[in-house]
Design an enzyme around this catalytic site. Structure first.
Site, mmCIF file in Angstrom:
data_model
loop_
_atom_site.group_PDB
_atom_site.id
_atom_site.type_symbol
_atom_site.label_atom_id
_atom_site.label_comp_id
_atom_site.label_asym_id
_atom_site.label_seq_id
_atom_site.Cartn_x
_atom_site.Cartn_y
_atom_site.Cartn_z
ATOM 1 C CE LYS A 80 -2.060 -6.704 -2.513
ATOM 2 N NZ LYS A 80 -0.809 -7.354 -2.795
ATOM 3 C CB SER A 155 -2.080 -8.659 -6.360
ATOM 4 O OG SER A 155 -1.310 -8.858 -5.221
ATOM 5 C CB SER A 179 1.965 -9.198 -5.604
ATOM 6 O OG SER A 179 1.154 -9.993 -6.512
#
Lengths: 486, 95
Positions: A80, A155, A179
């Site tokens: 990420k 997210s 997330s």
């Protein structure tokens, strides 16, 4: 079988038996990326050159026998884009960091490097991890591979989408209010948020420091276990990392769950939740009972206050953490007539709407005259939420809930109404507030062929129990084997 | 609760954010409805409840005062929007 669709342990077997080389595997993944990324848009940065260089080095180490064993040698993973990778763009999907090359490596990825992993690319996310759909990225909208007109969750939507699309073998995400778990559920993969303090946050760009955790997003529970064994553990560079020994998580694989007590919180089966989600989750609970688990109704009475508590605390912490983006040391600078004008220009141009909204909300909650009413009040309610879990865990070993009240929603469906978007985290947020670990695993599909996730929640530092139950469930079902048609 | 435009401007200035007129309008109404939702917390009596700032029983984590690794100056400066050889260059601060 295509190499890109392998799990970590399957790829390990083929690599160890010398049936494939690390470069074969990396090549296969980039072929897949070339074929589907245009539609999925999971990556902010694709690190092809670095990946082949890393593959080269790893193969040299294998030949020279300096690195002989280890589950992760030569395994391609996606990271990420809020996790710092030295010498590589780390943007948090924000315009304010669009040119930021990290001068240091996060502890989590340092441990992956020591184990010989290969970085495929950095994945898209909601800007600074603020969002539940990845639509708040400053750069692009990531699609759900099960239905390209739908959101992948967020997210960590880029990481979950990349894993579900077979663009990487597995990925790391971060979880502040769901997330990792919510996008994993919506993309039909496994996502684990470890206990707060289990994995070092050093090099994880801060959003809400008392809630953020890094964790794995994988194709199955075994792979989550493999990554947890590597990234967990105390780190002197993060004063909030727990100075506790880390168990060998692989020990739980295959243990039977007969007699284990699973709690079903009545507050999580509410009016308005999707009927198909409810049916799948209840079916999963029956399935666990058939494996010998004993289900007990429990109560987490303050569940209804979690979203409000979270959005006070997380935005307050964010408004403080994001004060550092002032255009002086890194990132965007938009010159103004004096220092303050430069700050304000830089931040107005660099941050997207949701980040501005949360900075405003947090600044308001912390401002003079409101601190007691909002911030302190929310901290007190956080205590009540934490106590709810402590009480439930006196009776049960694991708590079972849906991960998300609905399957993946449509692109644009909730973006205009922030409160509706916040409420999509309703089942994941309490876990961060209490600091306990939670995992999402696939437990079914809607009639539209969209994945549904089951959440298992454990006691502080007892990832073992949730992994044990998750693995037993996975062995008894086939959901995790389904892949989207791309 | 309705947040006034003046309040929005005050908060934006505390947060060092310029907002457009449309943003002031939009955030004004959105923050108002989010704060209304947060009023929910006042249903709970939290008298005598200790606040939780952090879930782990850790405080004042110390280390030995010895020299350790730090990021080399050249690396620390590599992302600077403006710099000299050894320093960040920033707009004039003292008038």
């Amino acid at each position: 079988m295509k190499l890109y669709s392998l799990t970590i342990s399957e790829a390990r077997n083929l690599l160890d038996r010398k049936e494939i080389s690390v470069k074969d595997l990396v090549r296969s993944l980039y072929e897949r990326v070339d074929a589907v990324e245009e539609r999925v848009k999971a990556f902010v940065t694709i690190t092809r050159d670095e990946a082949f260089k890393m593959a080269e080095e790893v193969e040299k180490e294998i030949t020279e026998k300096t690195k002989v064993t280890g589950p992760l040698i030569g395994i391609p993973l996606a990271i990420k884009d809020n996790i710092c990778t030295k010498g590589i763009l780390t943007t948090c999907s924000s315009k304010i960091l669009s040119n930021f090359i990290s001068p240091y490596e996060s502890t989590a990825t340092s441990r992956l490097i020591e184990q010989g992993y290969v970085l495929i690319g950095k994945t898209n996310m909601d800007e600074f991890a603020m969002g539940s759909s990845t639509e708040n990225s400053g750069f692009q909208v990531t699609r759900n591979p099960w239905n390209l007109e739908r959101i992948p969750g967020g997210s960590s939507g880029g990481s979950a989408s990349a894993v579900a699309s077979d663009e990487c073998i597995a990925a790391l995400g971060s979880d502040t209010g769901g997330s990792i778990r919510q996008p994993a559920a919506l993309c039909g993969v496994v996502g684990l948020k470890p206990t707060y303090g289990r994995v070092s946050r050093y090099g994880l760009v801060a959003f809400a420091s008392s809630l953020d955790q890094i964790g794995p997003i994988t194709k199955n529970v075994r792979d989550a276990v493999i990554l947890m064994n590597i990234i967990s553990g105390h780190d002197p560079l993060d004063s909030t990392s727990a100075p506790l020994p880390v168990p060998d998580f692989t020990a739980v694989l295959g243990q039977e769950i007969k007699g284990i007590k699973i709690g079903v919180p009545k507050e999580y089966f509410i009016e308005g939740m999707d009927r198909e989600v409810e049916v799948s989750v209840k079916e999963a609970i029956k399935n666990l009972e058939s494996l010998g688990a004993i289900s007990v109704e429990v109560s987490l009475p303050h569940t209804g206050y979690a979203v409000a508590t979270y959005y006070v605390l997380a935005t307050s912490e964010a408004s403080s953490n994001l004060a550092r983006y002032d255009g002086m040391r890194y990132g965007l600078r938009v010159e103004g007539k004096d220092l303050v004008d430069t700050y304000m220009n830089t931040r107005a141009n660099g941050f997207g709407a949701e980040v501005k909204r949360r900075i405003m909300l947090g600044t308001y909650a912390l401002s003079s005259g409101y601190y007691e009413a909002y911030y302190r009040k929310a901290q007190q309610v956080r205590t009540l939420i934490k106590k709810d879990f402590e009480k439930a865990f006196q009776v049960v070993d694991v708590i079972v809930t849906p991960t998300s009240p609905t399957a993946a929603f449509k692109l644009g469906e909730k973006i205009a109404d922030p409160l509706q978007m916040y409420l999509s985290d309703i089942f994941t947020i309490s876990v961060n507030l209490a600091g306990v670990p939670g995992i999402s695993i696939p437990c079914g599909f809607t009639s539209n062929n969209l994945p549904i996730g089951l959440q298992l929640i454990g006691r502080h530092f007892d990832e073992e129990s949730i992994l044990k139950v998750a693995y037993a469930y996975e062995q008894a079902t086939e959901w995790h084997k389904r892949r989207p048609n791309l | 609760m309705r947040i006034s435009k003046e309040e929005i401007e005050h908060i934006a200035s505390l947060a060092r954010l310029y907002l457009s007129e449309e943003e002031k309008e939009l955030f004004g109404s959105q923050l108002s409805s989010i704060l209304d939702y947060m009023e929910k917390l006042n249903e709970l009596d939290t008298k005598d409840i200790e606040p939780t700032s952090h879930v782990l029983p850790l405080s004042n984590v110390m280390r030995d005062d010895t020299l350790g690794y730090s990021i080399p100056r050249s690396d620390a400066l590599m992302n600077a929007p403006d710099r000299t050889d050894k320093f960040y260059r920033v707009p004039k601060i003292i008038k």
